[in-house]
Write a protein that holds these residues in place. Structure first.
Motif, PDB file in Angstrom:
ATOM      1  N   GLY A 146     -71.713  21.653 -19.963  1.00  6.48           N
ATOM      2  CA  GLY A 146     -70.868  22.774 -19.581  1.00  6.48           C
ATOM      3  C   GLY A 146     -69.818  22.345 -18.520  1.00  6.48           C
ATOM      4  O   GLY A 146     -70.006  21.222 -17.889  1.00  6.48           O
ATOM      5  N   PHE A 147     -68.785  23.197 -18.067  1.00  8.40           N
ATOM      6  CA  PHE A 147     -68.011  23.079 -16.877  1.00  8.40           C
ATOM      7  C   PHE A 147     -67.612  24.302 -16.393  1.00  8.40           C
ATOM      8  O   PHE A 147     -68.079  25.496 -16.891  1.00  8.40           O
ATOM      9  CB  PHE A 147     -66.868  22.339 -17.360  1.00  8.40           C
ATOM     10  CG  PHE A 147     -66.061  22.870 -18.487  1.00  8.40           C
ATOM     11  CD1 PHE A 147     -65.227  23.675 -18.190  1.00  8.40           C
ATOM     12  CD2 PHE A 147     -66.408  22.463 -19.733  1.00  8.40           C
ATOM     13  CE1 PHE A 147     -64.327  24.312 -19.297  1.00  8.40           C
ATOM     14  CE2 PHE A 147     -65.515  23.072 -20.916  1.00  8.40           C
ATOM     15  CZ  PHE A 147     -64.753  23.931 -20.627  1.00  8.40           C
ATOM     16  N   ASP A 148     -66.852  24.240 -15.207  1.00  6.20           N
ATOM     17  CA  ASP A 148     -66.454  25.172 -14.347  1.00  6.20           C
ATOM     18  C   ASP A 148     -65.165  25.609 -14.959  1.00  6.20           C
ATOM     19  O   ASP A 148     -64.367  24.916 -15.082  1.00  6.20           O
ATOM     20  CB  ASP A 148     -66.340  24.733 -13.112  1.00  6.20           C
ATOM     21  CG  ASP A 148     -66.423  25.818 -12.046  1.00  6.20           C
ATOM     22  OD1 ASP A 148     -65.884  26.905 -12.572  1.00  6.20           O
ATOM     23  OD2 ASP A 148     -66.679  25.534 -10.612  1.00  6.20           O
ATOM     24  N   PRO A 149     -65.106  26.968 -15.061  1.00 10.37           N
ATOM     25  CA  PRO A 149     -63.778  27.538 -15.535  1.00 10.37           C
ATOM     26  C   PRO A 149     -62.381  27.257 -14.618  1.00 10.37           C
ATOM     27  O   PRO A 149     -61.343  27.181 -14.997  1.00 10.37           O
ATOM     28  CB  PRO A 149     -63.988  28.923 -15.528  1.00 10.37           C
ATOM     29  CG  PRO A 149     -65.267  29.299 -15.706  1.00 10.37           C
ATOM     30  CD  PRO A 149     -66.169  28.066 -14.954  1.00 10.37           C
ATOM     31  N   GLU A 150     -63.068  26.933 -13.302  1.00  9.37           N
ATOM     32  CA  GLU A 150     -61.878  26.397 -12.389  1.00  9.37           C
ATOM     33  C   GLU A 150     -61.347  25.122 -12.748  1.00  9.37           C
ATOM     34  O   GLU A 150     -60.165  24.777 -12.292  1.00  9.37           O
ATOM     35  CB  GLU A 150     -62.439  26.263 -10.986  1.00  9.37           C
ATOM     36  CG  GLU A 150     -62.916  27.420 -10.137  1.00  9.37           C
ATOM     37  CD  GLU A 150     -63.380  27.199  -8.884  1.00  9.37           C
ATOM     38  OE1 GLU A 150     -63.469  26.021  -8.352  1.00  9.37           O
ATOM     39  OE2 GLU A 150     -63.701  28.208  -8.248  1.00  9.37           O
ATOM     40  N   LEU A 151     -61.661  24.527 -13.666  1.00  5.63           N
ATOM     41  CA  LEU A 151     -61.116  23.321 -14.326  1.00  5.63           C
ATOM     42  C   LEU A 151     -59.881  23.637 -15.096  1.00  5.63           C
ATOM     43  O   LEU A 151     -58.913  22.774 -15.495  1.00  5.63           O
ATOM     44  CB  LEU A 151     -62.164  22.539 -15.191  1.00  5.63           C
ATOM     45  CG  LEU A 151     -63.401  22.163 -14.806  1.00  5.63           C
ATOM     46  CD1 LEU A 151     -64.248  21.197 -15.638  1.00  5.63           C
ATOM     47  CD2 LEU A 151     -63.072  20.914 -13.417  1.00  5.63           C
ATOM     48  N   LEU A 152     -59.795  24.915 -15.339  1.00  2.52           N
ATOM     49  CA  LEU A 152     -58.323  25.289 -15.972  1.00  2.52           C
ATOM     50  C   LEU A 152     -57.190  25.124 -15.204  1.00  2.52           C
ATOM     51  O   LEU A 152     -56.248  24.823 -15.742  1.00  2.52           O
ATOM     52  CB  LEU A 152     -58.313  26.720 -16.228  1.00  2.52           C
ATOM     53  CG  LEU A 152     -58.977  27.134 -17.638  1.00  2.52           C
ATOM     54  CD1 LEU A 152     -59.212  28.699 -17.596  1.00  2.52           C
ATOM     55  CD2 LEU A 152     -58.725  26.446 -18.632  1.00  2.52           C
ATOM     56  N   GLU A 153     -57.283  24.809 -13.627  1.00  2.00           N
ATOM     57  CA  GLU A 153     -56.189  24.608 -12.994  1.00  2.00           C
ATOM     58  C   GLU A 153     -55.902  23.118 -12.941  1.00  2.00           C
ATOM     59  O   GLU A 153     -56.649  22.269 -13.380  1.00  2.00           O
ATOM     60  CB  GLU A 153     -56.812  24.948 -11.537  1.00  2.00           C
ATOM     61  CG  GLU A 153     -56.945  26.328 -11.203  1.00  2.00           C
ATOM     62  CD  GLU A 153     -57.352  26.650  -9.906  1.00  2.00           C
ATOM     63  OE1 GLU A 153     -57.260  25.382  -8.985  1.00  2.00           O
ATOM     64  OE2 GLU A 153     -57.714  27.546  -9.465  1.00  2.00           O
ATOM     65  N   ARG A 154     -54.784  22.931 -13.023  1.00  2.00           N
ATOM     66  CA  ARG A 154     -54.094  21.545 -13.504  1.00  2.00           C
ATOM     67  C   ARG A 154     -54.625  20.674 -12.216  1.00  2.00           C
ATOM     68  O   ARG A 154     -54.583  20.828 -11.051  1.00  2.00           O
ATOM     69  CB  ARG A 154     -52.357  21.399 -13.469  1.00  2.00           C
ATOM     70  CG  ARG A 154     -51.882  20.294 -13.824  1.00  2.00           C
ATOM     71  CD  ARG A 154     -50.307  20.312 -13.771  1.00  2.00           C
ATOM     72  NE  ARG A 154     -49.665  19.061 -14.024  1.00  2.00           N
ATOM     73  CZ  ARG A 154     -49.433  18.671 -15.233  1.00  2.00           C
ATOM     74  NH1 ARG A 154     -50.013  19.463 -16.446  1.00  2.00           N
ATOM     75  NH2 ARG A 154     -48.760  17.362 -15.322  1.00  2.00           N
ATOM     76  N   GLY A 155     -55.072  19.293 -12.505  1.00  2.00           N
ATOM     77  CA  GLY A 155     -55.378  18.471 -11.606  1.00  2.00           C
ATOM     78  C   GLY A 155     -56.956  18.500 -11.159  1.00  2.00           C
ATOM     79  O   GLY A 155     -57.490  17.562 -10.695  1.00  2.00           O
ATOM     80  N   ASN A 156     -57.622  19.657 -11.794  1.00  2.00           N
ATOM     81  CA  ASN A 156     -58.956  19.647 -11.070  1.00  2.00           C
ATOM     82  C   ASN A 156     -59.795  18.894 -12.347  1.00  2.00           C
ATOM     83  O   ASN A 156     -59.911  19.197 -13.691  1.00  2.00           O
ATOM     84  CB  ASN A 156     -59.522  21.333 -11.071  1.00  2.00           C
ATOM     85  CG  ASN A 156     -59.000  21.826  -9.841  1.00  2.00           C
ATOM     86  OD1 ASN A 156     -58.435  21.124  -9.130  1.00  2.00           O
ATOM     87  ND2 ASN A 156     -59.212  23.014  -9.812  1.00  2.00           N
ATOM     88  N   SER A 157     -60.723  18.405 -11.951  1.00  2.00           N
ATOM     89  CA  SER A 157     -61.990  17.864 -12.949  1.00  2.00           C
ATOM     90  C   SER A 157     -63.164  17.644 -12.304  1.00  2.00           C
ATOM     91  O   SER A 157     -63.264  17.485 -11.020  1.00  2.00           O
ATOM     92  CB  SER A 157     -61.402  16.359 -13.104  1.00  2.00           C
ATOM     93  OG  SER A 157     -62.343  15.770 -13.918  1.00  2.00           O
ATOM     94  N   GLY A 158     -64.076  17.718 -13.066  1.00  2.00           N
ATOM     95  CA  GLY A 158     -65.669  17.471 -12.691  1.00  2.00           C
ATOM     96  C   GLY A 158     -66.206  16.171 -13.048  1.00  2.00           C
ATOM     97  O   GLY A 158     -67.442  16.181 -12.658  1.00  2.00           O
ATOM     98  N   GLY A 159     -65.373  15.577 -13.694  1.00  3.15           N
ATOM     99  CA  GLY A 159     -65.830  14.001 -14.158  1.00  3.15           C
ATOM    100  C   GLY A 159     -64.933  12.979 -13.645  1.00  3.15           C
ATOM    101  O   GLY A 159     -65.223  11.875 -14.414  1.00  3.15           O
ATOM    102  N   GLY A 160     -64.184  13.048 -12.580  1.00  4.62           N
ATOM    103  CA  GLY A 160     -63.406  11.902 -12.050  1.00  4.62           C
ATOM    104  C   GLY A 160     -62.298  11.750 -13.080  1.00  4.62           C
ATOM    105  O   GLY A 160     -61.695  10.769 -12.840  1.00  4.62           O
TER     106      GLY A 160
END
Length: 412
Positions: A359-373
């Protein structure tokens, strides 16, 4: 608006009717009482004429209500009644009206040879209010009918206003979704017609600006490619092969960048595109299924039987599907299952991509955010593609874990 107008008319009509009908109801009751008392007084006076004559009994018999005659010598003729203070007051020569048990009594004095006699006529409460209840019921029914009629008329009037306003809202939503051919039909009150004409003028002006932008893009393309061609010729004329190759590579890179900018500008200024979502999604899933088989991933797909048009170009939809599936392969371990489902929606279609990864954080919807580099642009690309058609993107976590991305596209 229709509901508020109906409530306003109902309240106003009710206040007017209360102000009109309440005094009328009181007047009806007063008229009924005065009529009953007047008839009783007339009956008492007709008996008073016969006091002291042999016709007294006959006169009393002709009265259709209880009559009592208090004679001067203390005797009583007619219906039995007590000699009250009101009777003694009337014996002084005054005609009075008094409240009695169960009604009212009319006391009329009459002079005879033996003194003053008092004629008493009793008026029951039923006669005092005879016909009043029926009249009040008629007024109540009339009031209810008038209120209902006012509400119906207000609803028809409100409908004449709200229908054109609803049409304006639908046209504005179509314009916001990219359908620049949408136009409002002027109707309703003058103010609403004025708004419709202004909205149509705005839509026409937007169309004119887009046409001018297309022409500017075409002119830009011509003006930029001319100096690029000159640069390419200058690079080819260099004597040093290595320097010529280096400059030529730079010119090629610059030309690709300029071409990409012009292509994007043309795409944005072009008319509203559409495609068959079922065909595009099916083709891209087949492309990624090879990699899924390589990584031992279980890939399930569900597509509608027939075509499913959406207001997105085939190229944009393919890029959206690639971004979503690419995220699954990049951010979930090998062997994690995934599912792609395309289903009809009241406004168009829904593309859902699920996986059994972490899964992933819904904040990844913001442009440029990523949880995996990564760059974090994958979900943003899908979101912008959905919004360009008037839809939206939603992220959730299924009950069994993993991630679920839903992209809603509007119909073409």
């Amino acid at each position: 608006m229709r509901r508020w107008l109906a409530l306003l008319v109902a309240a106003t009509t009710s206040l007017v009717l209360i102000a009109l009908l309440v005094p009328m109801a009181l007047l009806i009751r007063a008229v009924a009482e005065n009529g009953a008392m007047g008839r009783a007084t007339a009956a008492a006076e007709s008996v008073a004429v016969a006091v002291g004559t042999p016709d007294l009994e006959l006169a009393m018999a002709q009265v259709s209500r209880p009559v009592t005659v208090f004679l001067p010598d203390g005797r009583t003729a007619g219906a039995a009644a007590a000699r009250t203070d009101a009777v003694r007051l009337a014996a002084t020569g005054r005609s009075v009206t008094a409240v009695a048990s169960g009604g009212r009594e009319v006391l009329v004095s009459a002079q005879s040879s033996g003194g003053t006699a008092v004629i008493r006529v009793f008026v029951p409460d039923a006669e005092l209010t005879k016909g009043v209840r029926e009249a009040w019921l008629g007024l109540l029914v009339l009031g209810i009918v008038l209120v209902v009629l006012g509400i119906v008329l207000a609803d028809r009037l409100a409908l004449a206003v709200t229908r054109p306003v609803d049409g304006l809202a639908r046209v504005s939503h179509r314009l916001a979704g990219g359908d620049l051919t949408a136009r409002a039909e002027p109707g309703g009150p003058p103010e609403v017609r004025s708004v419709a004409l202004a909205l149509n003028h705005l839509a026409g002006r937007i169309d004119e600006l887009l046409v001018a932008e297309r022409e500017s893009v075409a002119d830009l393309s011509h003006r930029l490619r001319t100096p690029l061609t000159g640069l390419r010729l200058d690079a080819e004329s260099l004597r040093d092969p290595e320097e010529a190759a280096r400059v030529q590579a730079r010119v090629d890179a610059l030309e690709r960048a300029v071409s990409a900018v012009i292509t994007e500008a043309r795409r944005r200024s072009a008319g509203r595109a559409s495609c068959d979502a079922a065909a595009v999604v099916g083709e891209r899933v087949r492309f990624w299924s090879v990699l899924a088989e390589d990584q031992c991933r279980e890939l399930s797909i569900s597509l509608p039987d027939g075509p499913l048009p959406v207001a997105v170009s085939a190229q944009e939809l393919a890029a959206c599907v690639d971004a979503l599936l690419g995220n699954v392969f990049a951010h979930t371990p090998e062997g994690a299952s995934m599912a792609v489902r395309l289903t009809p929606h009241p406004s168009g279609a829904v593309l859902a991509v699920e996986d059994s990864g972490p899964g992933f954080d819904p904040e990844l919807l913001e442009r440029g955010n990523s949880g995996g580099g990564s760059t974090g642009l994958g979900l943003d690309i899908a979101r912008r593609t959905a919004e360009s058609s008037g839809g939206h993107l939603a992220v959730s976590t299924p009950e069994g874990g993993g991630a679920r991305v839903e992209v809603v596209f509007t119909t073409a």
